[in-house]
Design an enzyme around this catalytic site. Structure first.
Site, PDB file in Angstrom:
ATOM      1  N   ARG A 108      62.282   5.587  35.957  1.00  0.00           N
ATOM      2  CA  ARG A 108      61.165   4.758  35.465  1.00  0.00           C
ATOM      3  C   ARG A 108      59.792   5.251  35.298  1.00  0.00           C
ATOM      4  O   ARG A 108      59.160   5.085  34.338  1.00  0.00           O
ATOM      5  CB  ARG A 108      61.319   3.541  36.157  1.00  0.00           C
ATOM      6  CG  ARG A 108      60.338   2.259  36.040  1.00  0.00           C
ATOM      7  CD  ARG A 108      60.264   2.226  34.298  1.00  0.00           C
ATOM      8  NE  ARG A 108      61.971   1.880  33.813  1.00  0.00           N
ATOM      9  CZ  ARG A 108      62.214   2.040  32.652  1.00  0.00           C
ATOM     10  NH1 ARG A 108      61.337   2.501  31.593  1.00  0.00           N
ATOM     11  NH2 ARG A 108      63.613   2.114  31.996  1.00  0.00           N
ATOM     12  N   LYS A 143      38.279   1.825  25.369  1.00  0.00           N
ATOM     13  CA  LYS A 143      39.175   0.871  25.745  1.00  0.00           C
ATOM     14  C   LYS A 143      40.888   1.157  25.972  1.00  0.00           C
ATOM     15  O   LYS A 143      41.740   1.137  25.433  1.00  0.00           O
ATOM     16  CB  LYS A 143      39.277  -0.233  24.599  1.00  0.00           C
ATOM     17  CG  LYS A 143      38.011  -0.774  24.329  1.00  0.00           C
ATOM     18  CD  LYS A 143      38.146  -1.763  22.889  1.00  0.00           C
ATOM     19  CE  LYS A 143      36.599  -2.122  22.600  1.00  0.00           C
ATOM     20  NZ  LYS A 143      36.679  -2.957  21.133  1.00  0.00           N
ATOM     21  N   LYS A 175      24.623  -0.052  22.454  1.00  0.00           N
ATOM     22  CA  LYS A 175      25.391  -1.091  21.882  1.00  0.00           C
ATOM     23  C   LYS A 175      24.398  -2.214  21.678  1.00  0.00           C
ATOM     24  O   LYS A 175      23.330  -2.212  21.937  1.00  0.00           O
ATOM     25  CB  LYS A 175      26.704  -1.369  22.601  1.00  0.00           C
ATOM     26  CG  LYS A 175      27.720  -0.074  22.459  1.00  0.00           C
ATOM     27  CD  LYS A 175      28.766  -0.256  23.148  1.00  0.00           C
ATOM     28  CE  LYS A 175      29.551  -1.359  22.745  1.00  0.00           C
ATOM     29  NZ  LYS A 175      30.209  -0.932  21.410  1.00  0.00           N
ATOM     30  N   GLU A 205      24.632   1.495  17.660  1.00  0.00           N
ATOM     31  CA  GLU A 205      25.419   0.219  16.873  1.00  0.00           C
ATOM     32  C   GLU A 205      24.596  -0.605  16.139  1.00  0.00           C
ATOM     33  O   GLU A 205      23.450  -1.040  16.747  1.00  0.00           O
ATOM     34  CB  GLU A 205      26.026  -0.465  17.918  1.00  0.00           C
ATOM     35  CG  GLU A 205      26.916  -1.615  17.202  1.00  0.00           C
ATOM     36  CD  GLU A 205      27.767  -2.428  18.406  1.00  0.00           C
ATOM     37  OE1 GLU A 205      27.679  -3.803  18.520  1.00  0.00           O
ATOM     38  OE2 GLU A 205      28.331  -1.660  19.032  1.00  0.00           O
ATOM     39  N   ASP A 226      29.065  -1.913  12.705  1.00  0.00           N
ATOM     40  CA  ASP A 226      30.105  -2.687  13.655  1.00  0.00           C
ATOM     41  C   ASP A 226      30.384  -3.956  12.490  1.00  0.00           C
ATOM     42  O   ASP A 226      29.323  -4.678  12.268  1.00  0.00           O
ATOM     43  CB  ASP A 226      29.452  -3.275  14.684  1.00  0.00           C
ATOM     44  CG  ASP A 226      30.466  -3.714  15.557  1.00  0.00           C
ATOM     45  OD1 ASP A 226      31.668  -3.136  15.787  1.00  0.00           O
ATOM     46  OD2 ASP A 226      30.189  -4.692  16.145  1.00  0.00           O
TER      47      ASP A 226
END
Length: 289
Positions: A108, A143, A175, A205, A226
């Site tokens: 597994r 992410k 950002k 950004e 963005d």
């Protein structure tokens, strides 16, 4: 699906031992595999294959091998394909032989890792093929699954994509929340440039053409455009390249397979796709005796 293993693909071998140790400890716990140990004799041996249940791009075979050999160094593991290669459903991607107990107990962990990373590689390959013939590169984001970032980013490269920064430490990305906290685009850029040396790249950004104009008045290496609609994105790329011919333009925000070609045709250098790692479907791979 087409594609071969990238020639410069490098696996993060130095991180394998810790990952496999933790994964096996999580599964085996204090008592080990009580099902297998009750049913299978200690000296029983067998042969098994890792086989594809669907078409896909392979990544993570060294992790599967490490999972088996962590329990028994004498296990034989022979990969039939290299990471980054594609194959059709029914294909055997690796053969494993040796202790039946070991194969069942490590199964597994081995499958979880190779299925997940192959899912990342397969999704990346789809995006890369969709933008083929344009200037744009498909890149991943931060992410990622905690603890698996280096391996997921490796899988993106196996699928033909490229890596964005690996963490908060290797590049400056200003950002929207940084801009809000600093009181504006200019202030954020000036503070970031003053605090970092000449070797550190700075990307900012921007959500609007107005923000872009402000950013272009400063010493930045890249702009992240963005959530812009395609016409606005095309205008932003043209303006940025005119003002700073060497600047890199990255598109991001809700990029999907059905939209990525139009985004690529705006002339952007990079398209970042968070879904490559945060929403990917595992590739169906089984272990068969």
């Amino acid at each position: 699906m087409t594609g071969h293993a990238p020639s410069n693909l490098q696996f993060p071998h130095h991180l394998v031992a810790a990952l496999i140790k933790d994964a096996l400890a999580e599964d085996l716990g204090l008592a080990g595999d009580i099902t297998t140990n009750a049913i299978i004799a200690p000296d029983d041996v067998t042969e098994a294959v890792l086989a594809l249940r669907e078409d896909g791009c392979i990544a993570g075979l060294p992790l599967a091998e490490a999972a088996f050999r962590a329990l028994d160094p004498g296990i034989s593991f022979a990969a039939e394909l290299r990471d980054g290669e594609t194959a059709h459903a029914g294909s055997v991607i690796a053969r494993v032989s040796g202790s039946t107990r070991t194969i069942l107990s490590a199964e597994r962990v081995a499958l979880n890792l190779v299925q997940h990373l192959s899912g990342v590689a397969t999704a990346t390959r789809h995006f890369v093929e969709t933008v083929h013939g344009t200037h744009a590169r498909i890149v991943c984001t931060r992410k990622t699954t905690p603890g698996l970032r280096a391996f997921e980013k490796y899988a993106v490269r196996a699928g033909g994509g490229y890596n964005h920064r690996f963490g908060l430490f290797d590049a400056v990305l200003i950002k929207d929340n940084h801009i809000a906290a600093a009181g504006g685009v200019s202030g954020a850029i000036e503070l970031a440039r003053a605090a970092n040396g000449h070797m550190v790249k700075i990307e900012v950004e921007v959500d609007t053409l107005t923000q872009l104009e402000e950013a272009l008045r400063h010493d930045v290496d890249a702009v992240l455009l963005d959530n812009m609609a395609v016409p606005e994105l095309k205008s932003a790329v043209a303006r940025a390249k005119t003002a700073k011919p060497g600047i890199l333009c990255e598109a991001s925000g809700g990029v999907r397979l059905v939209t990525v070609r139009a985004i690529a045709e705006t002339g952007v250098d990079m398209i970042s796709v968070g879904a490559l790692t945060h929403s990917v479907k595992a590739l169906d791979i089984g272990l068969d005796f």
